[in-house]
Design a protein around this motif. Structure first.
Motif, PDB file in Angstrom:
ATOM      1  N   VAL A   1      73.144  85.304   2.950  1.00  0.00           N
ATOM      2  CA  VAL A   1      72.459  84.134   2.390  1.00  0.00           C
ATOM      3  C   VAL A   1      71.300  83.733   3.297  1.00  0.00           C
TER       4      VAL A   1
ATOM      5  N   GLU B   1      69.850  82.951  -5.159  1.00  0.00           N
ATOM      6  CA  GLU B   1      70.776  82.295  -6.085  1.00  0.00           C
ATOM      7  C   GLU B   1      72.071  83.086  -6.231  1.00  0.00           C
ATOM      8  N   LEU B   2      71.946  84.409  -6.429  1.00  0.00           N
ATOM      9  CA  LEU B   2      73.130  85.229  -6.640  1.00  0.00           C
ATOM     10  C   LEU B   2      73.981  85.327  -5.376  1.00  0.00           C
TER      11      LEU B   2
ATOM     12  N   SER C   1      74.059  83.242  -2.885  1.00  0.00           N
ATOM     13  CA  SER C   1      74.639  81.926  -2.604  1.00  0.00           C
ATOM     14  C   SER C   1      75.871  81.687  -3.468  1.00  0.00           C
ATOM     15  N   GLN C   2      75.834  82.151  -4.723  1.00  0.00           N
ATOM     16  CA  GLN C   2      76.984  82.015  -5.594  1.00  0.00           C
ATOM     17  C   GLN C   2      78.156  82.845  -5.081  1.00  0.00           C
ATOM     18  N   LEU C   3      77.866  84.068  -4.616  1.00  0.00           N
ATOM     19  CA  LEU C   3      78.917  84.903  -4.036  1.00  0.00           C
ATOM     20  C   LEU C   3      79.523  84.226  -2.815  1.00  0.00           C
ATOM     21  N   HIS C   4      78.678  83.625  -2.000  1.00  0.00           N
ATOM     22  CA  HIS C   4      79.147  82.918  -0.812  1.00  0.00           C
ATOM     23  C   HIS C   4      80.053  81.748  -1.211  1.00  0.00           C
ATOM     24  N   ALA C   5      79.626  80.998  -2.225  1.00  0.00           N
ATOM     25  CA  ALA C   5      80.434  79.866  -2.696  1.00  0.00           C
ATOM     26  C   ALA C   5      81.777  80.333  -3.237  1.00  0.00           C
ATOM     27  N   ASP C   6      81.785  81.441  -3.960  1.00  0.00           N
ATOM     28  CA  ASP C   6      83.039  81.979  -4.494  1.00  0.00           C
ATOM     29  C   ASP C   6      83.995  82.347  -3.360  1.00  0.00           C
TER      30      ASP C   6
ATOM     31  N   LEU D   1      76.827  72.346   0.394  1.00  0.00           N
ATOM     32  CA  LEU D   1      76.416  71.894  -0.936  1.00  0.00           C
ATOM     33  C   LEU D   1      75.180  71.007  -0.860  1.00  0.00           C
TER      34      LEU D   1
ATOM     35  N   TYR E   1      72.036  72.969   0.056  1.00  0.00           N
ATOM     36  CA  TYR E   1      71.546  73.802  -1.041  1.00  0.00           C
ATOM     37  C   TYR E   1      70.704  72.982  -2.012  1.00  0.00           C
TER      38      TYR E   1
END
Length: 322
Positions: free
Chosen positions: A189, A209-210, A212-217, A260, A263
């Protein structure tokens, strides 16, 4: 009458424990100062390595504030190294425990120059984002060694015994693996984001974006596993590991909140720096949970089986495969 040898041994152990704790704190501090270098755009304040410039090992007036920031971070490495050296010397002087403590003391001491070399490679590669990420992960590895060393100093020299059943030890191992994965993905990220450390530094080309989403998951998975560990530890009455799991959850939630906010506020430097500090705290809390599932029992206080009824005591040691 006070036993002088025992008193000296006690003071030596206290001193070594303080130095070991200082090593943990110093290794967190160098991550934060390294973050300050990147967030202020000072990553190439000293454009070469190991010298600061081609003609000087120290910063020059021509390098300006960026050179001062980068060179100051390099000096912090020497402070961290001196603390590790002090710990190593104390271990060498502690003959009764030298064999038990020396491997970890050496690992911390050698890990610092290794981490410094990787830092030098980041400069020589003009802040290649993959190398920058490796630099951070190397810091996390040294932090692990420093924490393990600090824990080992406080432990007796008896055998290791588990404090929870084997399935729960495997759960905490999974928490540790996922926590490490969160750190790795976090470097991806960072490598895709705007804080490159220098205006001309390349990015890793991943979609912010992608990734960051993987990181959040991965973070959600980590929190879920930590909650499972907390409930499971409470179910078996393991108060120490349950407390460690609760601390980890609290740190994760705080770190998640910072992530959060940063971001949705477009990554302000102060919050990014706080997030880097939070990464160290999450990692330390993860290690605390991992190490809480085992303990060392002094050989002189191990219970004997003859004439004692252990029918009501959970036999974690017998059921443990690790």
């Amino acid at each position: 009458m006070t036993d002088v040898s025992r008193t000296g041994r006690y003071l030596s152990k206290n001193t070594l424990s303080r130095v070991a704790l200082a090593s943990v704190v110093a290794n967190v501090a160098i991550v934060v100062t390294g973050g300050a270098v990147r967030l202020t755009g000072s990553g190439l304040g000293c454009p070469t390595w190991p010298r600061c410039t081609d003609g000087s090992y120290v910063t020059t007036p021509e390098m300006g504030i960026y050179g001062v920031i980068e060179f100051s971070n390099r000096m912090v490495t020497f402070v961290v190294g001196l603390i590790a050296l002090a710990a190593l010397v104390l271990v060498l002087l502690d003959r009764p425990r030298r064999r038990a403590l020396l491997p970890l003391a050496v690992a911390v001491f050698l890990g610092i120059p290794a981490q410094g070399v990787i830092g030098g490679i980041t400069v020589l590669t003009h802040l290649n984002p993959w190398v920058v990420g490796l630099h951070f992960l190397a810091s996390m590895a040294v932090l692990w060694a420093a924490y393990a060393f600090w824990r080992r100093v406080a432990e007796p020299d008896g055998p290791v015994t588990p404090t929870v059943p084997t399935p729960l030890r495997r759960l905490t191992l999974l928490v540790t693996v996922v926590s490490a994965a969160v750190l790795v993905i976090g470097t991806w990220v960072t490598g895709s984001g705007p804080h490159a450390g220098d205006h001309g530094a390349a990015r890793n080309g991943l979609s912010p974006e992608l990734i960051s989403q993987l990181h959040a998951d991965a973070v959600f998975l980590l929190i879920g596993l930590s909650l499972a560990a907390w409930f499971a530890m409470r179910a078996v009455g393991a108060t120490g590991p349950a407390r460690a799991a609760l601390v980890l959850i609290a740190v994760e939630l705080g770190q998640g909140l910072i992530g959060l906010v940063q971001y949705f506020t477009h990554l302000p430097e102060l919050l990014v720096g706080a997030h880097m500090l939070g990464s160290c705290l999450v990692w330390l809390a993860t290690l605390a949970l991992h190490y809480s599932t085992r303990e060392r029992t002094p050989a002189t206080t191990l219970p004997t089986t003859q004439g004692q009824d252990h029918s009501n005591v959970p036999d974690f040691a017998a059921s443990s495969a690790s």
